[in-house]
Write a protein that holds these residues in place. Structure first.
Motif: not given
Length: 386
Positions: A269-297
Motif C-alpha cells: 500500500v505504501l509503495t502504491a500510494e507513495a505519490r498520493r500521500i508523500g507530497r502532503p506528508l512532506g509539506v506537513v513535515c516542512a511546516v512543523l519543522s519551520g514552526m519548531l525552529a521559529a518557536t525555539t529561536v
C-alpha cells in the motif's frame, strides 16, 4: 447553478470539508484585509505593508492546496458511467469542480469581509463592534477595488489550481516493462535531498552573517532576515519533493526480508500510494519543522510575546490546512483502495489483518518523518540561536 445545487445535496462529510475550505478562505481573506488596513493607516510605510502582504502568500498557498485536495475527493465531480450522455464528460466535470471550489471560497471571502467591516465598526448592533477600529484604520475610507481584488485572490487561485489538477489526461498504453517501472521509487528523492541541503546551507549562512533586510511578519514577529526565509522555502520544497520517495522507501523496507501477510500488505500500500500521500506528508513535515525552529529561536531571543495575533492566525491557518490536506489525501487513498479491500474481505481475509497493516503503515511513517522533522528543525534553528 448546477454547482450550487450539488452543494446543497451533498453528503454531510463532504459538506463539512467544503465548510473547512470556506473557513480557511475566510481566514486568508481576513489576513489580506488586515494588511490593507495597515497600508491605509500607515501610508508612509509602503514597504512594510508590501512585506506583510508577501507573508500572506504562505497561508494562501496552504489554503489552495487544501481546496484542491477537497476537490479531488468530491464524489459529485468524479467521472461515472452515463454522465457523458447528459453532457457531463470529464472536461465538464473539471469545470464543475472548479466552479464548486470557487463558490466555496467566495463564501469564505464574504465572511471575511463581514468580519473585517464589523471589527472596523461598519456593522453595528453586534458584539465586538469596532473592537479593532484603530488597527484596521477605521477613520479612513475603504477602497472598494482593493478589497475586491484581495478577496478574489483565494477563489481565483483555488479554482484555477483545481481545474489544472483535475483536467482530463490521456494515459499512454502501459507495456509489461513499464508496469515494473510503476513500482519503482519516485525520482524526486535525490532532488529533494539536494534542495533540503541547499536550504539549510542558506539558513546557516544567513544566520551567521546576521545581516540582510528584515522581513517582518504581521503582528510582532519582526527581524527575520530575507535569506533565512528563502532558505526555509527551499527546505520546504525539498521536503515536499522528497516525500514520495521516503514513503516509497518505507514501503520497500516493510517488504524486505521474507515479509508476512501484514508487512507485505502494508508495504504494498505504501509503495502504491507513495505519490498520493508523500507530497502532503512532506509539506506537513516542512511546516512543523519551520514552526519548531521559529518557536525555539524567538523564545530564546525575545520571549513568549514575540508572536502577534495575526502571526498566530497565519501560522494556525498554515498548520491546519496542511494537516487537513494530509488527512484528505489519506481519505482519497482509502477510497481508491476500497475495491481491493472489499476483494480481500470477500476471499476471507481477517479484518484484524487489515487493521494491523494500517497501524503498521502509520507507525512506519511516524518512525521516519518525526525524527526527520525534529532534525530539520534543529539544523534550521542552530545557526540562529547565537
Amino acid at each position: 447553478m448546477l454547482a450550487l445545487r450539488l452543494t446543497r445535496g451533498t453528503h454531510p462529510l463532504v459538506l463539512t470539508r467544503r465548510l473547512l475550505v470556506a473557513a480557511a478562505s475566510a481566514g486568508v481573506g481576513f489576513l489580506l484585509l488586515c494588511t490593507l488596513g495597515h497600508a491605509l493607516g500607515h501610508p508612509e510605510q509602503s514597504s512594510a505593508s508590501a512585506l506583510r502582504l508577501l507573508w500572506c502568500v504562505l497561508p494562501l498557498a496552504a489554503t489552495v492546496q487544501f481546496a484542491v485536495a477537497v476537490a479531488r475527493t468530491d464524489p459529485s465531480t468524479r467521472p461515472r458511467p452515463g454522465l457523458s450522455a447528459i453532457g457531463l464528460g470529464p472536461a465538464r466535470l473539471t469545470l464543475l469542480a472548479a466552479a464548486s471550489t470557487a463558490v466555496t471560497c467566495v463564501f469564505g471571502s464574504a465572511v471575511a469581509l463581514l468580519l473585517y467591516l464589523h471589527l472596523r465598526g461598519g456593522l453595528t448592533g453586534l458584539p465586538l463592534d469596532g473592537a479593532a477600529a484603530g488597527l484596521l484604520a477605521a477613520d479612513r475610507p475603504v477602497p472598494l477595488a482593493a478589497v475586491l481584488t484581495l478577496l478574489a485572490l483565494v477563489p481565483v487561485a483555488a479554482a484555477t489550481a483545481a481545474a489544472l489538477a483535475l483536467r482530463p489526461r490521456t494515459a499512454p498504453p502501459v507495456s509489461s516493462g513499464e508496469e515494473d517501472a510503476a513500482e519503482s521509487m519516485p525520482s524526486g528523492l535525490p532532488w529533494g535531498v539536494a534542495l533540503v541541503a541547499i536550504g539549510l546551507a542558506v539558513e546557516t549562512y544567513a544566520g551567521r552573517g546576521g545581516g540582510g533586510d528584515g522581513l517582518p511578519l504581521p503582528g510582532r514577529f519582526d527581524g527575520s532576515p530575507a535569506a533565512v526565509l528563502a532558505g526555509w522555502v527551499l527546505t520546504a520544497i525539498g521536503l515536499a519533493t522528497a516525500g514520495p520517495g521516503l514513503v516509497h522507501g518505507c514501503g520497500r523496507l516493510l517488504q524486505a526480508v521474507r515479509p508476512g501477510a501484514v508487512r507485505l500488505l502494508a508495504g504494498r500500500v505504501l509503495t502504491a500510494e507513495a505519490r498520493r500521500i508523500g507530497r502532503p506528508l512532506g509539506v506537513v513535515c516542512a511546516v512543523l519543522s519551520g514552526m519548531l525552529a521559529a518557536t525555539t529561536v524567538y523564545a530564546s531571543h525575545t520571549g513568549s510575546d514575540a508572536f502577534g495575533p495575526l502571526t498566530g492566525l497565519g501560522a494556525t491557518l498554515v498548520l491546519a490546512c496542511t494537516g487537513a490536506t494530509l488527512l484528505t489525501a489519506a481519505l482519497e487513498s482509502r477510497q481508491s483502495r476500497a475495491p481491493v479491500t472489499g476483494a480481500l474481505l470477500l476471499v476471507g481475509a481477517p479484518p484484524a489483518t487489515l487493521r494491523a497493516a494500517a497501524l503498521l503503515r502509520a507507525g512506519a511513517l511516524l518512525a521516519v518523518f518525526l525524527p526527520l522533522t525534529w532534525l530539520v528543525a534543529e539544523l534550521a534553528a542552530l545557526p540562529l540561536k547565537g
